[in-house]
Design an enzyme around this catalytic site. Sequence first.
Site, PDB file in Angstrom:
ATOM      1  N   ASN A  20     -12.864  -3.347   2.438  1.00 36.00           N
ATOM      2  CA  ASN A  20     -13.871  -2.294   2.550  1.00 36.00           C
ATOM      3  C   ASN A  20     -14.808  -2.356   1.345  1.00 36.00           C
ATOM      4  O   ASN A  20     -14.359  -2.547   0.220  1.00 36.00           O
ATOM      5  CB  ASN A  20     -13.187  -0.929   2.612  1.00 36.00           C
TER       6      ASN A  20
ATOM      7  N   HIS B 249     -10.389  -5.507  -3.214  1.00 36.87           N
ATOM      8  CA  HIS B 249      -9.039  -5.710  -2.694  1.00 36.87           C
ATOM      9  C   HIS B 249      -9.115  -6.102  -1.230  1.00 36.87           C
ATOM     10  O   HIS B 249     -10.060  -5.724  -0.522  1.00 36.87           O
ATOM     11  CB  HIS B 249      -8.168  -4.461  -2.876  1.00 36.87           C
TER      12      HIS B 249
ATOM     13  N   ASP C 251       0.848  -1.196   0.000  1.00 35.18           N
ATOM     14  CA  ASP C 251       0.000   0.000   0.000  1.00 35.18           C
ATOM     15  C   ASP C 251       0.882   1.244   0.000  1.00 35.18           C
ATOM     16  O   ASP C 251       1.885   1.321   0.714  1.00 35.18           O
ATOM     17  CB  ASP C 251      -0.916  -0.010   1.232  1.00 35.18           C
TER      18      ASP C 251
ATOM     19  N   GLY D 115     -15.596   3.244   3.641  1.00 40.90           N
ATOM     20  CA  GLY D 115     -14.429   4.020   3.225  1.00 40.90           C
ATOM     21  C   GLY D 115     -13.695   3.450   2.035  1.00 40.90           C
ATOM     22  O   GLY D 115     -12.513   3.740   1.844  1.00 40.90           O
TER      23      GLY D 115
HETATM   24  P1  5GP Z   1      -9.708   1.305   0.299  1.00 37.63           P
HETATM   25  O1  5GP Z   1      -9.714   2.616   1.020  1.00 37.63           O
HETATM   26  O2  5GP Z   1     -10.431   1.387  -1.035  1.00 37.63           O
HETATM   27  O3  5GP Z   1     -10.154   0.131   1.118  1.00 37.63           O
HETATM   28  O4  5GP Z   1      -8.182   1.006   0.003  1.00 37.63           O
HETATM   29  C1  5GP Z   1      -7.493   1.570  -1.061  1.00 37.63           C
HETATM   30  C2  5GP Z   1      -6.032   1.551  -0.679  1.00 37.63           C
HETATM   31  O5  5GP Z   1      -5.275   1.781  -1.861  1.00 37.63           O
HETATM   32  C3  5GP Z   1      -5.634   2.643   0.317  1.00 37.63           C
HETATM   33  O6  5GP Z   1      -5.100   2.034   1.495  1.00 37.63           O
HETATM   34  C4  5GP Z   1      -4.608   3.468  -0.440  1.00 37.63           C
HETATM   35  O7  5GP Z   1      -3.537   3.901   0.370  1.00 37.63           O
HETATM   36  C5  5GP Z   1      -4.139   2.520  -1.526  1.00 37.63           C
HETATM   37  N1  5GP Z   1      -3.718   3.160  -2.756  1.00 37.63           N
HETATM   38  C6  5GP Z   1      -4.370   4.172  -3.423  1.00 37.63           C
HETATM   39  N2  5GP Z   1      -3.696   4.506  -4.535  1.00 37.63           N
HETATM   40  C7  5GP Z   1      -2.599   3.698  -4.582  1.00 37.63           C
HETATM   41  C8  5GP Z   1      -1.522   3.573  -5.507  1.00 37.63           C
HETATM   42  O8  5GP Z   1      -1.428   4.268  -6.527  1.00 37.63           O
HETATM   43  N3  5GP Z   1      -0.575   2.637  -5.232  1.00 37.63           N
HETATM   44  C9  5GP Z   1      -0.637   1.848  -4.110  1.00 37.63           C
HETATM   45  N4  5GP Z   1       0.355   0.960  -3.936  1.00 37.63           N
HETATM   46  N5  5GP Z   1      -1.642   1.941  -3.224  1.00 37.63           N
HETATM   47  C10 5GP Z   1      -2.610   2.849  -3.452  1.00 37.63           C
END
Ligand code: 5GP
Length: 113
Positions: free
Chosen positions: A86, A99, A30, A92
């Site tokens: 999530n 994922h 992440d 969120g």
């Molecule tokens: P969500 O909030 O949808 O459950 O998780 C999305 C995750 O993707 C977040 O923890 C965020 O930090 C991560 N994320 C967003 N954009 C990128 C990216 O461009 N590269 C990586 N490696 N992680 C990302």
Amino acid sequence: MENCLFCKIASGDIPSSKVYEDENVFAFRDIAPQAPVHILVIPKTHFASAGEVTPENSALVAKCFEAIAKIAVQEKLDTGFRVISNCGPDAGQTVPHIHFHILAGKKLGEKMV
Ligand code: 5GP
Ligand code: ZN
């Protein structure tokens, strides 16, 4: 899927810190880690969230969890880890490609809510 960030990461069009890859699954670190170990595990096939699991794609969820077990060994997460997915705005979710977050590397909080 066009214009999906995680589809582009899985295909290599957008760089990431890869942790694991097989025919169906891609895992990477992440970009904004919330624990010492914070890995995202995704199916290479696009669908939005846990709310879109169907008989047609549920095997990919199982493949993700097979990968999670392998990653836990690879990353030596011997003292435990947490898996979170999530789904939707109240949870969120910010990236609409399903994922699984693997969080580890410290004693995590005992409560989720
Ligand atoms: P969500 O909030 O949808 O459950 O998780 C999305 C995750 O993707 C977040 O923890 C965020 O930090 C991560 N994320 C967003 N954009 C990128 C990216 O461009 N590269 C990586 N490696 N992680 C990302
Ligand atoms: Zn996608």
